[in-house]
Design an enzyme around this catalytic site. Structure first.
Site, PDB file in Angstrom:
ATOM      1  CG  ASP A  65     -13.542  52.305  78.008  1.00 15.02           C
ATOM      2  OD1 ASP A  65     -12.853  52.706  78.952  1.00 15.02           O
ATOM      3  OD2 ASP A  65     -13.427  52.753  76.855  1.00 15.02           O
ATOM      4  CD  GLU A 133     -12.236  49.452  80.950  1.00 18.43           C
ATOM      5  OE1 GLU A 133     -11.743  50.591  80.937  1.00 18.43           O
ATOM      6  OE2 GLU A 133     -12.139  48.660  79.984  1.00 18.43           O
TER       7      GLU A 133
END
Length: 339
Positions: A65, A133
């Site tokens: 992320d 992610e």
């Protein structure tokens, strides 16, 4: 190129060639440490025990992320030279939001490789985006930042995303937040904190969203609309990523409902009327009059049923809040800014 040739030579001596080739089709290069990539596709519902602890893709998702934010910011900054910060931030947000990542994960075939239990999949609408992610986190650990950027530019953005078109796409975070509040019977308010001017004497507005009397996101902008959008966006992120915030607003909502029930326990008809009226409120408040901000519509409803499955409520709320729309709003009375 030379690195890939060496990896192809090493592949001749590996037993699990199919796994390496599978990742090569997605990544455009061969993994060096394939175990990291395999972990990136391991949902927590299918965690495995190794060295005394459970392994899944949550830690890699956390890392990915942050790396994805940096990589996309780098790409957007260089692609849109001269654009101001607000434009760059919004464009990056449209790329890295869960709905976009979910779509990308499906397009590259990542959804077919994720390991999870059937029961868990029905409660996690962002499983594919989370795995994407985690994959970026694995790339970073295995190959570094430069390869992460290559992957996003060459394997994701060029074939699947039109940045110019995406940058012009209007994502109405305020409408999404109000929809979420109406659906789940939460009180939501947009409060103007202050109005100042910048160095060029342009007006600057700061707005705070309050959910069930709990302060949530804040936003600044050169118009009330822009500050509301930023505040709503930050609030939606808190709903998605902050369990403590979710617990607090649920507790406040329950206390409000309990107090209302004790105050007027027999007014079922009135309660139903209030709920019906709240459900018919327009999603968008009056944006045309800049002075009407102080009389902003406040979504205030009374819940008529008890929810036992909190996870289901949050999952549905997230899906409603983050689903992209093609809406384009007009605001003829907004302050015009020359950048």
């Amino acid at each position: 190129m030379f690195s890939n040739i060496l990896d192809e030579i090493r592949l001749l001596f590996r037993k699990d060639k199919e796994s390496y080739l599978c990742f090569y089709k997605i990544l455009g290069f061969y993994p060096r440490n394939i175990e990291i990539y395999q972990q990136a596709l391991l949902h927590k519902s299918s965690s495995v025990k190794a060295k005394g602890r459970l392994l899944n893709n949550e830690r890699l998702e956390f890392l990915g992320d942050a790396i994805l934010d940096a990589v996309v910011a780098d790409i957007v900054y260089k692609r849109f030279e001269g654009k101001r910060e607000g434009f760059l931030t919004n464009t990056r947000s449209k790329i890295v939001q869960r709905e976009t990542l979910n779509q990308i994960a499906v397009k590259i075939g990542l959804d077919k490789l994720i390991k999870y239990t059937t029961r868990q999949s029905s409660h996690n609408s962002y499983m594919c985006g989370n795995a994407f992610e985690a994959l970026v986190g694995a790339i970073y650990l295995d190959r570094g930042y430069a390869t992460c950027k290559f992957f996003m530019e060459e394997r994701i953005i060029k074939p699947y995303l039109n940045l110019e078109k995406l940058s012009r796409k209007e994502v109405n975070f305020k409408s999404k937040l109000i929809e979420w509040g109406q659906k789940n019977k939460f009180l939501i308010e947009f409060n103007l904190l202050e109005q100042t001017v910048d160095e060029q004497q342009n007006p600057v507005f700061e707005t705070q969203v309050v959910v069930e009397q709990v302060p949530a996101g804040q936003g600044k902008g050169y118009s009330k609309k822009e500050s509301q959008q930023e505040a709503a966006h930050e609030t939606l992120n808190k709903i998605k990523n902050d369990p403590q915030f979710i617990d607090t607003i649920f507790a406040e909502k329950a206390a409000r409902e309990q107090a209302a029930a004790e105050e007027n326990p027999t007014s079922t008809d009135a309660t139903d009327a209030l709920t019906a009226e709240a459900d018919t409120l327009p999603v968008q408040a009056d944006e045309q009059n800049p002075e009407s901000f102080d009389t902003e519509v406040k979504e205030e409803t009374t819940v008529t049923e008890k929810y036992d499955d909190v996870e289901r409520i949050i999952a549905e709320a997230e899906e409603a809040a983050f689903q992209l729309t093609e809406e384009t709003e007009t605001d003829s009375e907004e302050t015009k800014i020359t950048t």
